[in-house]
Design an enzyme around this catalytic site. Structure first.
Site, PDB file in Angstrom:
ATOM      1  N   GLY A 116       0.841  -1.190   0.000  1.00  0.00           N
ATOM      2  CA  GLY A 116       0.000   0.000   0.000  1.00  0.00           C
ATOM      3  C   GLY A 116       0.875   1.238   0.000  1.00  0.00           C
ATOM      4  O   GLY A 116       2.109   1.139   0.025  1.00  0.00           O
TER       5      GLY A 116
ATOM      6  N   ALA B 226       2.372   4.979   1.398  1.00  0.00           N
ATOM      7  CA  ALA B 226       2.936   5.435   2.666  1.00  0.00           C
ATOM      8  C   ALA B 226       1.809   5.855   3.592  1.00  0.00           C
ATOM      9  O   ALA B 226       0.852   6.506   3.165  1.00  0.00           O
ATOM     10  CB  ALA B 226       3.890   6.603   2.420  1.00  0.00           C
TER      11      ALA B 226
ATOM     12  N   SER C 163      -0.576   4.163   4.828  1.00  0.00           N
ATOM     13  CA  SER C 163      -1.877   3.613   4.433  1.00  0.00           C
ATOM     14  C   SER C 163      -2.490   2.701   5.479  1.00  0.00           C
ATOM     15  O   SER C 163      -3.659   2.346   5.376  1.00  0.00           O
ATOM     16  CB  SER C 163      -1.731   2.832   3.124  1.00  0.00           C
TER      17      SER C 163
ATOM     18  N   LYS D   7      -0.795  -0.261   6.248  1.00  0.00           N
ATOM     19  CA  LYS D   7      -0.362  -1.609   5.869  1.00  0.00           C
ATOM     20  C   LYS D   7       0.379  -2.327   6.989  1.00  0.00           C
ATOM     21  O   LYS D   7       0.167  -3.519   7.205  1.00  0.00           O
ATOM     22  CB  LYS D   7       0.461  -1.579   4.577  1.00  0.00           C
ATOM     23  N   SER D   8       1.244  -1.623   7.715  1.00  0.00           N
ATOM     24  CA  SER D   8       1.976  -2.268   8.810  1.00  0.00           C
ATOM     25  C   SER D   8       1.029  -2.706   9.918  1.00  0.00           C
ATOM     26  O   SER D   8       1.140  -3.813  10.449  1.00  0.00           O
ATOM     27  CB  SER D   8       3.046  -1.337   9.381  1.00  0.00           C
TER      28      SER D   8
ATOM     29  N   ALA E  42      12.649  -6.265  11.390  1.00  0.00           N
ATOM     30  CA  ALA E  42      12.622  -4.824  11.120  1.00  0.00           C
ATOM     31  C   ALA E  42      13.771  -4.446  10.194  1.00  0.00           C
ATOM     32  O   ALA E  42      14.903  -4.888  10.384  1.00  0.00           O
ATOM     33  CB  ALA E  42      12.729  -4.046  12.428  1.00  0.00           C
TER      34      ALA E  42
ATOM     35  N   GLY F 239      14.158  -0.995   9.295  1.00  0.00           N
ATOM     36  CA  GLY F 239      14.379   0.443   9.438  1.00  0.00           C
ATOM     37  C   GLY F 239      15.705   0.792  10.092  1.00  0.00           C
ATOM     38  O   GLY F 239      16.232   0.043  10.905  1.00  0.00           O
TER      39      GLY F 239
ATOM     40  N   HIS G   2       6.042   1.776  15.880  1.00  0.00           N
ATOM     41  CA  HIS G   2       5.995   0.347  15.570  1.00  0.00           C
ATOM     42  C   HIS G   2       6.315  -0.487  16.815  1.00  0.00           C
ATOM     43  O   HIS G   2       5.686  -1.512  17.057  1.00  0.00           O
ATOM     44  CB  HIS G   2       6.979   0.007  14.442  1.00  0.00           C
TER      45      HIS G   2
ATOM     46  N   ARG H 164       3.852  -3.397  18.875  1.00  0.00           N
ATOM     47  CA  ARG H 164       4.321  -4.778  18.825  1.00  0.00           C
ATOM     48  C   ARG H 164       4.249  -5.424  20.206  1.00  0.00           C
ATOM     49  O   ARG H 164       4.781  -4.896  21.176  1.00  0.00           O
ATOM     50  CB  ARG H 164       5.765  -4.767  18.312  1.00  0.00           C
TER      51      ARG H 164
END
Length: 178
Positions: A8, A10, A12, A14-15, A33, A35, A49, A53
Protein backbone atom coordinates in the site's frame (compact mmCIF):
# COMPACT_ATOMS: atom_id res chain seq x y z
CA UNK A 1 6.23 -21.27 3.72
CA UNK A 2 2.91 -19.58 3.10
CA UNK A 3 3.48 -15.96 1.98
CA UNK A 4 1.12 -13.05 2.52
CA UNK A 5 2.16 -9.82 0.82
CA UNK A 6 0.76 -6.56 2.20
CA UNK A 7 1.30 -3.55 -0.04
CA UNK A 8 0.00 0.00 0.00
CA UNK A 9 0.98 3.64 -0.01
CA UNK A 10 2.94 5.43 2.67
CA UNK A 11 0.92 5.76 5.89
CA UNK A 12 -1.88 3.61 4.43
CA UNK A 13 -2.17 1.32 7.47
CA UNK A 14 -0.36 -1.61 5.87
CA UNK A 15 1.98 -2.27 8.81
CA UNK A 16 -0.85 -2.20 11.33
CA UNK A 17 -2.89 -4.56 9.14
CA UNK A 18 0.10 -6.92 8.86
CA UNK A 19 0.66 -6.80 12.64
CA UNK A 20 -3.00 -7.60 13.31
CA UNK A 21 -2.86 -10.45 10.80
CA UNK A 22 0.25 -11.87 12.49
CA UNK A 23 -1.41 -11.56 15.90
CA UNK A 24 -4.51 -13.40 14.64
CA UNK A 25 -2.42 -16.35 13.40
CA UNK A 26 -0.67 -16.97 16.71
CA UNK A 27 1.69 -15.85 19.44
CA UNK A 28 4.88 -17.31 17.96
CA UNK A 29 5.79 -14.28 15.82
CA UNK A 30 9.17 -12.97 14.68
CA UNK A 31 9.21 -9.31 13.72
CA UNK A 32 11.95 -8.57 11.17
CA UNK A 33 12.62 -4.82 11.12
CA UNK A 34 14.50 -3.17 8.28
CA UNK A 35 14.38 0.44 9.44
CA UNK A 36 17.44 2.49 10.29
CA UNK A 37 17.18 5.38 12.71
CA UNK A 38 18.63 8.27 10.71
CA UNK A 39 16.91 11.24 12.36
CA UNK A 40 14.36 12.24 15.01
CA UNK A 41 11.39 11.74 12.68
CA UNK A 42 12.47 8.20 11.83
CA UNK A 43 13.04 7.51 15.52
CA UNK A 44 9.39 8.43 16.19
CA UNK A 45 8.21 6.09 13.42
CA UNK A 46 10.28 3.25 14.86
CA UNK A 47 8.91 3.93 18.35
CA UNK A 48 5.34 3.80 17.02
CA UNK A 49 5.99 0.35 15.57
CA UNK A 50 7.65 -0.77 18.83
CA UNK A 51 4.67 0.36 20.92
CA UNK A 52 2.22 -1.61 18.75
CA UNK A 53 4.32 -4.78 18.82
CA UNK A 54 3.57 -7.30 21.60
CA UNK A 55 6.50 -7.83 23.96
CA UNK A 56 6.38 -11.63 23.52
CA UNK A 57 7.17 -11.42 19.82
CA UNK A 58 10.69 -12.21 18.69
CA UNK A 59 12.60 -9.38 17.11
CA UNK A 60 15.53 -9.06 14.72
CA UNK A 61 16.89 -6.05 12.82
CA UNK A 62 18.15 -6.65 9.29
CA UNK A 63 18.48 -3.30 7.56
CA UNK A 64 20.99 -4.40 4.89
CA UNK A 65 20.96 -8.18 4.44
CA UNK A 66 17.49 -9.63 4.68
CA UNK A 67 18.88 -13.09 4.06
CA UNK A 68 20.88 -12.89 7.30
CA UNK A 69 17.70 -13.29 9.35
CA UNK A 70 16.34 -16.40 7.59
CA UNK A 71 18.00 -18.80 10.04
CA UNK A 72 15.75 -17.34 12.79
CA UNK A 73 12.51 -18.04 10.87
CA UNK A 74 12.37 -21.76 11.74
CA UNK A 75 11.78 -20.95 15.40
CA UNK A 76 8.48 -19.12 14.76
CA UNK A 77 5.08 -19.90 13.25
CA UNK A 78 4.77 -16.40 11.78
CA UNK A 79 7.48 -14.10 10.42
CA UNK A 80 6.56 -10.47 9.75
CA UNK A 81 9.02 -8.50 7.58
CA UNK A 82 8.43 -4.77 7.84
CA UNK A 83 9.30 -3.58 5.36
CA UNK A 84 10.69 -4.47 1.97
CA UNK A 85 10.59 -0.86 0.74
CA UNK A 86 12.80 0.34 3.60
CA UNK A 87 15.22 -2.52 3.00
CA UNK A 88 15.55 -1.60 -0.70
CA UNK A 89 15.96 2.06 0.24
CA UNK A 90 18.74 1.19 2.68
CA UNK A 91 20.58 -0.71 -0.05
CA UNK A 92 20.18 1.98 -2.70
CA UNK A 93 21.37 4.90 -0.58
CA UNK A 94 24.60 3.01 0.19
CA UNK A 95 25.53 3.21 -3.48
CA UNK A 96 27.57 6.18 -4.69
CA UNK A 97 25.63 8.56 -6.91
CA UNK A 98 27.62 7.55 -10.00
CA UNK A 99 26.17 4.02 -9.63
CA UNK A 100 22.56 5.16 -9.56
CA UNK A 101 20.58 3.64 -12.40
CA UNK A 102 23.34 1.12 -13.17
CA UNK A 103 21.61 -2.04 -14.44
CA UNK A 104 24.32 -4.27 -12.95
CA UNK A 105 23.82 -2.82 -9.43
CA UNK A 106 20.03 -3.05 -9.74
CA UNK A 107 20.41 -6.66 -10.89
CA UNK A 108 22.54 -7.49 -7.86
CA UNK A 109 19.97 -5.98 -5.50
CA UNK A 110 17.13 -7.85 -7.17
CA UNK A 111 19.14 -11.08 -7.01
CA UNK A 112 19.41 -10.59 -3.22
CA UNK A 113 15.62 -10.38 -3.06
CA UNK A 114 15.23 -13.52 -5.17
CA UNK A 115 17.77 -15.42 -3.04
CA UNK A 116 15.84 -14.45 0.08
CA UNK A 117 12.58 -15.65 -1.49
CA UNK A 118 14.19 -18.97 -2.44
CA UNK A 119 15.55 -19.37 1.10
CA UNK A 120 12.14 -18.91 2.73
CA UNK A 121 10.45 -21.50 0.49
CA UNK A 122 11.84 -24.33 2.63
CA UNK A 123 10.56 -23.01 5.96
CA UNK A 124 7.26 -23.99 7.59
CA UNK A 125 4.87 -21.30 8.76
CA UNK A 126 3.58 -18.00 7.44
CA UNK A 127 5.65 -15.12 6.12
CA UNK A 128 3.98 -11.71 6.03
CA UNK A 129 5.87 -9.17 3.92
CA UNK A 130 5.04 -5.46 3.99
CA UNK A 131 6.04 -3.07 1.20
CA UNK A 132 5.17 0.29 -0.27
CA UNK A 133 3.49 0.47 -3.66
CA UNK A 134 5.45 2.78 -5.97
CA UNK A 135 3.44 2.32 -9.15
CA UNK A 136 0.43 4.53 -8.48
CA UNK A 137 2.07 7.93 -8.49
CA UNK A 138 4.03 9.87 -11.04
CA UNK A 139 7.61 9.26 -12.00
CA UNK A 140 9.95 10.53 -9.28
CA UNK A 141 11.70 13.83 -9.91
CA UNK A 142 15.17 12.69 -8.82
CA UNK A 143 17.50 10.05 -10.27
CA UNK A 144 17.61 8.22 -6.94
CA UNK A 145 13.83 8.35 -6.69
CA UNK A 146 13.39 6.88 -10.17
CA UNK A 147 15.92 4.13 -9.41
CA UNK A 148 14.08 3.37 -6.17
CA UNK A 149 10.79 3.09 -8.04
CA UNK A 150 12.33 0.80 -10.65
CA UNK A 151 14.05 -1.56 -8.21
CA UNK A 152 11.30 -1.66 -5.60
CA UNK A 153 8.61 -2.03 -8.26
CA UNK A 154 10.35 -5.10 -9.69
CA UNK A 155 11.05 -6.49 -6.19
CA UNK A 156 7.36 -6.06 -5.28
CA UNK A 157 6.46 -7.99 -8.43
CA UNK A 158 8.72 -10.87 -7.38
CA UNK A 159 7.15 -11.08 -3.94
CA UNK A 160 3.60 -10.76 -5.29
CA UNK A 161 4.24 -13.59 -7.76
CA UNK A 162 5.57 -15.84 -4.97
CA UNK A 163 2.80 -14.90 -2.53
CA UNK A 164 -0.20 -17.05 -1.76
CA UNK A 165 -2.20 -13.94 -0.88
CA UNK A 166 -1.73 -10.25 -1.67
CA UNK A 167 -3.53 -7.47 0.19
CA UNK A 168 -3.59 -3.86 -0.97
CA UNK A 169 -4.20 -1.41 1.89
CA UNK A 170 -5.59 2.09 1.33
CA UNK A 171 -6.82 4.40 4.10
CA UNK A 172 -6.56 1.53 6.57
CA UNK A 173 -8.81 -0.72 4.50
CA UNK A 174 -7.28 -3.97 3.19
CA UNK A 175 -8.40 -5.36 -0.16
CA UNK A 176 -7.50 -8.94 -1.02
CA UNK A 177 -6.27 -8.81 -4.61
CA UNK A 178 -4.74 -12.29 -4.87
Amino acid sequence: MRIQFVIGGARSGKSEFAENTARSIGNSVLYVATGVCTDAEMEKRIQLHQMRRPMEWGFVETPYDLGDSVHFYDHYHVVLVDCLSTWISNLLVQEPEENWQEPEIAGQLLEQAQQWLRAVEEIDGTLIVVSTEVGLGGVAMSRLGRWYQDVLGKCNQYVAAAADEVFFVAAGIPWRIK
